[in-house]
Enzyme design. Structure first.
Site, PDB file in Angstrom:
ATOM      1  N   LYS A  39     -15.413  56.562 -22.386  1.00  0.00           N
ATOM      2  CA  LYS A  39     -14.488  57.734 -21.898  1.00  0.00           C
ATOM      3  C   LYS A  39     -14.815  57.862 -20.190  1.00  0.00           C
ATOM      4  O   LYS A  39     -15.888  57.745 -19.698  1.00  0.00           O
ATOM      5  CB  LYS A  39     -15.088  58.972 -22.537  1.00  0.00           C
ATOM      6  CG  LYS A  39     -14.124  60.244 -22.277  1.00  0.00           C
ATOM      7  CD  LYS A  39     -14.826  61.489 -23.120  1.00  0.00           C
ATOM      8  CE  LYS A  39     -14.024  62.541 -22.773  1.00  0.00           C
ATOM      9  NZ  LYS A  39     -14.607  63.876 -23.722  1.00  0.00           N
ATOM     10  N   SER A  46     -11.064  66.003 -26.423  1.00  0.00           N
ATOM     11  CA  SER A  46     -10.773  65.462 -25.131  1.00  0.00           C
ATOM     12  C   SER A  46     -11.123  63.906 -25.378  1.00  0.00           C
ATOM     13  O   SER A  46     -10.557  63.186 -24.191  1.00  0.00           O
ATOM     14  CB  SER A  46     -11.530  66.007 -23.937  1.00  0.00           C
ATOM     15  OG  SER A  46     -12.819  65.932 -23.915  1.00  0.00           O
ATOM     16  N   SER A  88     -14.510  67.569 -29.053  1.00  0.00           N
ATOM     17  CA  SER A  88     -14.063  66.613 -28.427  1.00  0.00           C
ATOM     18  C   SER A  88     -14.064  65.294 -28.915  1.00  0.00           C
ATOM     19  O   SER A  88     -13.506  64.057 -28.471  1.00  0.00           O
ATOM     20  CB  SER A  88     -14.459  66.555 -26.864  1.00  0.00           C
ATOM     21  OG  SER A  88     -13.753  67.385 -26.162  1.00  0.00           O
TER      22      SER A  88
END
Ligand SMILES: *[C@@H]1O[C@H](CO)[C@@H](O)[C@H](O)[C@H]1NC(C)=O
Ligand SMILES: *[C@@H]1O[C@H](CO)[C@@H](O)[C@H](O)[C@H]1NC(C)=O
Ligand SMILES: *[C@@H]1O[C@H](CO)[C@@H](O)[C@H](O)[C@H]1NC(C)=O
Ligand SMILES: *[C@@H]1O[C@H](CO)[C@@H](O)[C@H](O)[C@H]1NC(C)=O
Length: 509
Positions: free
Chosen positions: A104, A185, A209
């Site tokens: 990420k 996210s 997330s």
């Protein structure tokens, strides 16, 4: 050479290729176990694996937007891993050695890749060192293949939502049903794992997330107990709630990744010292037990499974409760988590007040530690967004949380009272229910239990559970108390092995 002889030779070559292909490596849905045996029997190299995934990325990313940047050093790292295995034989075929990992974009790497949380404001910033979890991946010999897109809701644009957008990455797409939200996210890691764009990934979670995008993209996400994995070098929201964890296609793969990234880090000393007490001798793979559900006590909280009768979800979740029982678990329904409605409302619970104050402090600390950065404070990021309203999509998303956060002045009496309230909500809520009924886990649809777990730093594992009327995936999350990873892994693995829900994506319009 005569024409017929040439034809014969070509035919022989084609037959040889066909025969070879029956022993050739199957890249699609490759697990770490398959990758290890491919390395052992010579049908696979890290270089071939990286080439396959780079091909998948260039083919699928224009549609899915899972990846922000590809690492220009990935093939070199793969070649080095191949050379290491050649010179040391099977001894190097362990864990993540030679395995491509996607990170990420809020997880720092000190290499050619940028670390921006998907924001243009941080493009060109230079970190002093790899994030703690990345340092562990490199020591394990993993190949960093690139940075994954994310929904920068709380990071640099701060609209509350789960659209899977970032200013740099664009809008991530659910690979099963393109019109269905992929959630955030950790959008990119979940999409990339689902669509076979990489072997394994790392996401991060503050509140939902990892668990949400894993659920909605038919992959497995482990949200570890806060502090089990180092947050050093991760663009933060809240030290109280942030955690780094794997998003992969199978429970076993996620557990292998978890093993590689847990442990003490002097740059996140307090949290990782406390949580390292939970790490079992011999690591986590010993809990991949086919009979892991036997004797487990699993609670079903009220207020989370509320689907209309006759819907696919309602029926499938009901079947899954029976699956748990059939595998020897004791399922205890109808449990009340006290004040669940308060817990689920971040304004009322105090979660928002705490996060707003923590975000400013933690982000400013991250920015001041960079060796170079175009922005050095939350205030400068707000100014950057105001100066670049089109690129940062200010009209669509605003930056209200940023403004609220910038308005805070440290952890004062309001924030202390809010923290106390969050602790009380946990003690009287999920902790009380779990102790009273001696539960090993609570089970809930998708990421609906995420906030219950988030405000207390508790672990959860999301596993694929089914596909709705349109073919969009949904998941199930098993959550527990701090350090419950071993039993959550037993439960999640046994459930996965019995149900085998995951199918590769169909890219439905
Ligand atoms: C090597 O192992 C892989 C993964 O298990 C398998 O798909 C492949 O067929 C094997 N190849 C040979 C030559 O044995
Ligand atoms: C990092 O960002 C810069 C722009 O500032 C870009 O030129 C570079 O290609 C990016 N790195 C990678 C690996 O994409
Ligand atoms: C949370 O509570 C506030 C204050 O009571 C209310 O205005 C708001 O609508 C609630 N939010 C949600 C999502 O229910
Ligand atoms: C920030 O604080 C100022 C002064 O108290 C107030 O006027 C403003 O509305 C606040 N802004 C936000 C977004 O909370």
């Amino acid at each position: 050479m005569s024409r017929s002889r040439l034809r014969l030779l070509l035919l022989a070559a084609a037959l040889a290729l066909a025969a070879g292909s029956s022993h050739s490596f199957e890249f699609h849905e490759a697990t770490l176990d398959a990758i290890h045996s491919g390395f052992k029997n010579g049908s696979l190299t890290s270089t071939a694996l990286v080439r396959f995934y780079l091909g998948q990325i260039s083919r699928l990313n224009p549609l899915l937007r899972a990846v922000i940047e590809v690492n220009p050093d990935a093939l070199r790292q793969a070649a080095r891993a191949d050379a290491e295995r050649r010179s040391s034989g099977d001894r190097q075929i362990v864990g993540l050695h030679g395995v491509p990992v996607l990170l990420k974009d809020n997880i720092a790497t000190r290499d050619q890749l940028n670390t921006t949380a998907g924001s243009l404001a941080l493009l060109g910033s230079v970190v002093r060192r790899d994030a703690g979890v990345v340092a562990r991946l490199r020591r394990a010999g993993a190949v960093v293949i690139g940075k994954a897109n994310l929904d920068e809701w709380a990071n640099f644009r701060s609209a509350i939502g789960t659209g899977g957008w970032s200013a740099r990455g664009g809008q991530g797409k659910n690979p099963y049903v393109l019109s269905s939200p992929p959630c955030g996210s950790s959008t990119g890691p979940a999409i990339a794992a689902a669509a076979n764009m990489v072997a394994v990934t790392l996401g991060t979670e503050t509140d939902g997330s990892i668990l949400c995008p894993s659920s909605l993209n038919s992959v497995v996400g482990i949200k570890p107990t806060v502090g089990l994995t180092s947050r050093a070098g991760v663009i933060p929201i809240s030290p109280r709630q942030d955690t780094v964890g794997p998003i992969c296609r199978t429970v076993a793969d996620a557990v292998h990744v978890l093993d590689a990234i847990v442990g003490y880090d002097e740059l996140d000393a307090v949290a990782t010292r406390v949580a390292s007490e939970y790490i079992p001798e011999g690591g986590y793979t010993q809990f991949l037990k086919i009979d892991g559900l036997k004797g487990k006590r699993i609670g079903v909280p009220n207020g989370l499974f509320d689907f209309e009768d006759g819907t696919v979800r309602q029926m499938v979740y009901q079947q899954h409760l029976n699956t748990l029982k059939r595998n020897g678990a004791v399922v205890i329904e109808n449990l009340d988590i006290a004040d669940l409605d308060v817990i689920q409302n971040a304004t009322v619970s105090g979660e928002l007040a705490v996060l707003a104050a923590e975000f400013k402090i933690a982000l400013n600390a991250y920015l001041s530690d960079l060796s170079f950065s175009p922005v050095r404070s939350l205030a400068e990021i707000i100014a950057f967004n105001n100066a670049h309203p089109d690129e940062e999509m200010l009209k669509q998303f605003g930056q209200l949380i940023f403004l609220v956060s910038e308005n805070t002045t440290g952890i004062g009496s309001i924030e202390k009272a809010a923290t106390q309230q969050l602790d009380d909500l946990t003690a009287n809520g999920v902790e009380k229910v779990m102790k009273e009924h001696r539960l090993d886990a609570i089970v809930a649809p998708d990421s609906s239990s995420a906030t219950v777990l988030a405000i207390a730093g508790l672990p959860g594992i999301a596993v694929p559970a089914g596909y709705d009327e349109q073919g969009a995936p949904f998941g199930v999350t098993f959550g527990g108390l701090k350090g419950y990873e071993p039993r959550l892994i037993e439960i999640a693995y046994a459930f996965e092995q019995d149900t085998k829900v995951r199918n590769p994506p169909m890219f439905k319009q």
